[in-house]
Motif scaffolding. Structure first.
Motif, mmCIF file in Angstrom:
data_model
loop_
_atom_site.group_PDB
_atom_site.id
_atom_site.type_symbol
_atom_site.label_atom_id
_atom_site.label_comp_id
_atom_site.label_asym_id
_atom_site.label_seq_id
_atom_site.Cartn_x
_atom_site.Cartn_y
_atom_site.Cartn_z
ATOM 1 N N THR A 29 0.817 -1.209 0.000
ATOM 2 C CA THR A 29 0.000 0.000 0.000
ATOM 3 C C THR A 29 0.850 1.258 0.000
ATOM 4 O OG1 THR A 29 -1.230 -1.294 1.643
ATOM 5 C CG2 THR A 29 -2.159 0.784 1.004
ATOM 6 N N GLU A 30 2.023 1.177 0.661
ATOM 7 C CA GLU A 30 2.927 2.322 0.756
ATOM 8 C C GLU A 30 4.337 1.905 0.352
ATOM 9 O OE1 GLU A 30 1.838 5.407 4.175
ATOM 10 O OE2 GLU A 30 2.273 3.417 4.969
ATOM 11 N N LEU A 31 5.060 2.866 -0.210
ATOM 12 C CA LEU A 31 6.475 2.693 -0.520
ATOM 13 C C LEU A 31 7.239 3.701 0.331
ATOM 14 C CD1 LEU A 31 8.767 1.426 -2.154
ATOM 15 C CD2 LEU A 31 8.273 3.061 -3.983
ATOM 16 N N ILE A 32 8.024 3.202 1.261
ATOM 17 C CA ILE A 32 8.790 4.041 2.183
ATOM 18 C C ILE A 32 10.233 4.048 1.700
ATOM 19 C CG2 ILE A 32 9.436 4.432 4.595
ATOM 20 C CD1 ILE A 32 6.338 4.395 3.997
ATOM 21 N N LEU A 33 10.771 5.237 1.437
ATOM 22 C CA LEU A 33 12.135 5.373 0.929
ATOM 23 C C LEU A 33 12.996 6.081 1.968
ATOM 24 C CD1 LEU A 33 11.188 6.422 -2.714
ATOM 25 C CD2 LEU A 33 11.892 4.147 -1.904
ATOM 26 N N LEU A 34 14.069 5.419 2.371
ATOM 27 C CA LEU A 34 14.926 5.912 3.446
ATOM 28 C C LEU A 34 16.179 6.620 2.932
ATOM 29 C CD1 LEU A 34 14.620 2.850 5.870
ATOM 30 C CD2 LEU A 34 13.319 5.003 5.910
ATOM 31 N N GLY A 35 16.055 7.346 1.851
ATOM 32 C CA GLY A 35 17.122 8.236 1.415
ATOM 33 C C GLY A 35 18.112 7.672 0.417
ATOM 34 N N ASP A 36 18.973 8.583 -0.049
ATOM 35 C CA ASP A 36 19.963 8.337 -1.103
ATOM 36 C C ASP A 36 19.276 7.776 -2.352
ATOM 37 O OD1 ASP A 36 21.895 9.378 0.479
ATOM 38 O OD2 ASP A 36 23.076 7.555 0.670
ATOM 39 N N LEU A 37 18.345 8.566 -2.859
ATOM 40 C CA LEU A 37 17.511 8.124 -3.971
ATOM 41 C C LEU A 37 18.176 8.279 -5.323
ATOM 42 C CD1 LEU A 37 14.056 9.583 -2.869
ATOM 43 C CD2 LEU A 37 15.121 7.400 -2.297
ATOM 44 N N VAL A 38 18.824 9.432 -5.585
ATOM 45 C CA VAL A 38 19.180 9.726 -6.971
ATOM 46 C C VAL A 38 20.653 9.999 -7.270
ATOM 47 C CG1 VAL A 38 16.874 10.497 -7.622
ATOM 48 C CG2 VAL A 38 18.473 12.137 -6.660
ATOM 49 N N PHE A 39 21.468 10.283 -6.286
ATOM 50 C CA PHE A 39 22.848 10.659 -6.586
ATOM 51 C C PHE A 39 23.858 9.661 -6.024
ATOM 52 C CE2 PHE A 39 20.699 14.901 -6.649
ATOM 53 C CZ PHE A 39 20.749 15.057 -8.022
ATOM 54 N N SER A 40 25.124 9.832 -6.441
ATOM 55 C CA SER A 40 26.276 9.058 -5.969
ATOM 56 C C SER A 40 26.176 7.582 -6.292
ATOM 57 C CB SER A 40 26.477 9.257 -4.465
ATOM 58 O OG SER A 40 26.770 10.600 -4.198
ATOM 59 N N GLY A 41 25.804 7.268 -7.520
ATOM 60 C CA GLY A 41 25.689 5.875 -7.939
ATOM 61 C C GLY A 41 26.859 5.430 -8.787
ATOM 62 N N SER A 42 26.686 4.310 -9.440
ATOM 63 C CA SER A 42 27.714 3.719 -10.289
ATOM 64 C C SER A 42 27.544 4.189 -11.731
ATOM 65 C CB SER A 42 27.583 2.195 -10.240
ATOM 66 O OG SER A 42 28.391 1.603 -11.222
ATOM 67 N N TYR A 43 28.657 4.347 -12.425
ATOM 68 C CA TYR A 43 28.594 4.734 -13.839
ATOM 69 C C TYR A 43 28.680 3.517 -14.755
ATOM 70 C CZ TYR A 43 28.950 9.442 -12.076
ATOM 71 O OH TYR A 43 28.693 10.607 -11.402
ATOM 72 N N ASP A 44 28.655 2.319 -14.189
ATOM 73 C CA ASP A 44 28.592 1.099 -14.991
ATOM 74 C C ASP A 44 27.290 1.168 -15.805
ATOM 75 O OD1 ASP A 44 27.833 -1.538 -15.813
ATOM 76 O OD2 ASP A 44 29.172 -2.385 -14.305
ATOM 77 N N PRO A 45 27.333 0.977 -17.111
ATOM 78 C CA PRO A 45 26.125 1.097 -17.944
ATOM 79 C C PRO A 45 24.973 0.196 -17.495
ATOM 80 C CG PRO A 45 28.074 0.866 -19.327
ATOM 81 C CD PRO A 45 28.521 0.686 -17.909
ATOM 82 N N ARG A 46 25.276 -0.955 -16.910
ATOM 83 C CA ARG A 46 24.220 -1.862 -16.439
ATOM 84 C C ARG A 46 23.433 -1.271 -15.279
ATOM 85 N NH1 ARG A 46 28.248 -6.675 -15.506
ATOM 86 N NH2 ARG A 46 29.284 -4.838 -14.726
ATOM 87 N N PHE A 47 24.032 -0.351 -14.558
ATOM 88 C CA PHE A 47 23.407 0.313 -13.414
ATOM 89 C C PHE A 47 22.370 1.344 -13.882
ATOM 90 C CE2 PHE A 47 23.515 3.408 -9.876
ATOM 91 C CZ PHE A 47 23.423 2.566 -8.777
ATOM 92 N N GLU A 48 22.560 1.868 -15.099
ATOM 93 C CA GLU A 48 21.686 2.893 -15.681
ATOM 94 C C GLU A 48 21.577 4.109 -14.748
ATOM 95 O OE1 GLU A 48 17.901 1.541 -17.288
ATOM 96 O OE2 GLU A 48 18.777 -0.430 -17.691
ATOM 97 N N PHE A 49 22.712 4.717 -14.461
ATOM 98 C CA PHE A 49 22.712 5.912 -13.618
ATOM 99 C C PHE A 49 21.955 7.034 -14.331
ATOM 100 C CE2 PHE A 49 24.671 9.876 -11.998
ATOM 101 C CZ PHE A 49 24.303 9.740 -10.666
ATOM 102 N N ASP A 50 20.830 7.435 -13.769
ATOM 103 C CA ASP A 50 19.959 8.426 -14.387
ATOM 104 C C ASP A 50 19.092 9.061 -13.302
ATOM 105 O OD1 ASP A 50 18.164 9.928 -15.884
ATOM 106 O OD2 ASP A 50 17.353 8.209 -16.989
#
Length: 181
Positions: A29-50
């Motif tokens: 019913t709910e999606l709870i997100l505990l941070g670090d959603l969009v930045f500081s990820g991997s640049y490996d193409p399989r990761f699809e950093f976007d």
């Protein structure tokens, strides 16, 4: 109520899609997100950093999302989140329990919130699933959706009633705990 709790997407469109597919499969019913959603990820193409792609996917579920800020969420407002995004922490009441939602870089099992503020601390940040008691505070970590550590799987947590289930993004349960009443 059934909640899917996740942390540390770090801008991976590929893993965000898997998380949202699991959210639908679990019929949460709910999606709870505990941070670090969009930045500081991997640049490996399989990761699809976007970062913007992740935000667009999450905005599609905006009415069902509650989120707290992580240490890598600087500038997230520029990506126009359409869901509640709380700085530092948010205290909620679930099934009669006070639950302290935070990322884990300010408050954690090592630096718990002030006594009496909550019975349960839900935090991410370490990228490793955990369940531990610190004095009277139950500390729970869902692990990391996109960049797990310590040999743990890409994971999240399902909270339904008194049952906590740690699951992989494929929906396989690898740990469970029952909350005492």
């Amino acid at each position: 109520m059934k909640r899917l709790i996740a942390s540390d997407l770090h801008g991976s469109r590929a893993f965000c899609r898997k998380l949202l597919d699991l959210y639908e499969k679990e019929q949460a019913t709910e999606l709870i997100l505990l941070g670090d959603l969009v930045f500081s990820g991997s640049y490996d193409p399989r990761f699809e950093f976007d970062p913007q792609g992740v935000m667009d996917l999450l905005n599609g579920q905006a009415p069902h999302i509650l989120s707290v800020e992580g240490n890598c969420d600087y500038g997230i407002q520029d990506l126009s989140p359409q869901f509640p995004f709380f700085r530092k922490y948010k205290v909620v009441t679930w099934e009669g329990r006070e639950v302290f939602l935070t990322h884990g870089h300010r408050y954690s099992p090592r630096n718990p919130p002030p006594m009496g503020m909550a019975q349960i601390l839900l935090s991410g940040h370490t990228h490793m699933p955990s369940f531990q008691r610190v004095n009277d505070l139950l500390c729970v970590n869902p692990g990391s959706v996109s960049l797990p550590r310590g040999g743990s799987p890409n994971s999240c947590l399902v909270w339904e009633g008194d049952l906590l289930r740690w699951i992989t993004l494929e929906g396989e349960e690898f740990h469970r705990e029952t909350l005492s009443k």
